[in-house]
Scaffold this active site. Sequence first.
Site, mmCIF file in Angstrom:
data_model
loop_
_atom_site.group_PDB
_atom_site.id
_atom_site.type_symbol
_atom_site.label_atom_id
_atom_site.label_comp_id
_atom_site.label_asym_id
_atom_site.label_seq_id
_atom_site.Cartn_x
_atom_site.Cartn_y
_atom_site.Cartn_z
ATOM 1 N N GLU A 116 -5.073 -9.179 3.096
ATOM 2 C CA GLU A 116 -5.833 -8.812 4.296
ATOM 3 C C GLU A 116 -7.130 -9.580 4.490
ATOM 4 O OE1 GLU A 116 -3.182 -5.212 3.591
ATOM 5 O OE2 GLU A 116 -4.145 -6.760 2.401
ATOM 6 N N GLU A 131 0.830 -1.205 0.000
ATOM 7 C CA GLU A 131 0.000 0.000 0.000
ATOM 8 C C GLU A 131 0.865 1.256 0.000
ATOM 9 O OE1 GLU A 131 -4.031 -0.476 2.037
ATOM 10 O OE2 GLU A 131 -2.765 -1.823 3.215
#
Length: 251
Positions: A133, A113
């Site tokens: 995730e 990210e």
Amino acid sequence: MSIVLTEDRGRVRHIVLNRPEKRNAMNQELLLALGQALREAAAEERVHCVVLRGEGPVFSAGVDLNELGSQAGGAGMLRSFRNVFLDCANLCEQMAKPVVCQIHRTCVGGALEVALGCDLRVASEDASLGLPEVRFGIIPDVGGSTRLPAVVGLGRAKELVMTARLIGAQEAERIGLVNRVAPADGLEQATDELVEELLANSPVAVGRAKRVLDASARPALAQTLEMEVSVQEYCMAAARESAREVEAVSG
């Protein structure tokens, strides 16, 4: 030794994650230091390009799960930890200078990210990238769900996020997640070559072109970043409720 190192090579500033004993896992200390280093690079007129890389065996294994667990007790704590994390990706994106992420071996979760906040990514051919995730009942919430579709397209982004699949460097290049792939022993050279291409142009024009391109690709960035953390809070609340139900049944 600092947890984040900086090294100037002419007009290029290298910012180096320096927590190799923890696979450069991103805890609050590292993220605060990274944010400060990025701010200084953005403000330094002599710096025309930034390279973000990691010391040790991998670029970064992502968020420090031990620290994340300690911060997961409530919505306010989650937002505080997440904001420190998100700040680093935002700083990469917002500075009017190109930021190149040099990735070796591992770049997953929060590390990817942050890399998505960079303008360009160069990876070693043995690199592994992904956003796993959802395996843990959460979503990429520090810009991954927002920035990934603009980089690889909505369909590819959905596949990567919703399957939690890790991919290799060659596939990452094919779908546009990384810009260039190099042999492990040629990664630094490949990064330097890309940087030289950037430096060959007007730094003012490059920086302003970056701003326009980012604005066109992500016109609703602020709204979707807020939506990420709101959804994350919902997921974590649902997980806590599910755990309570399991305890009630087993008790």
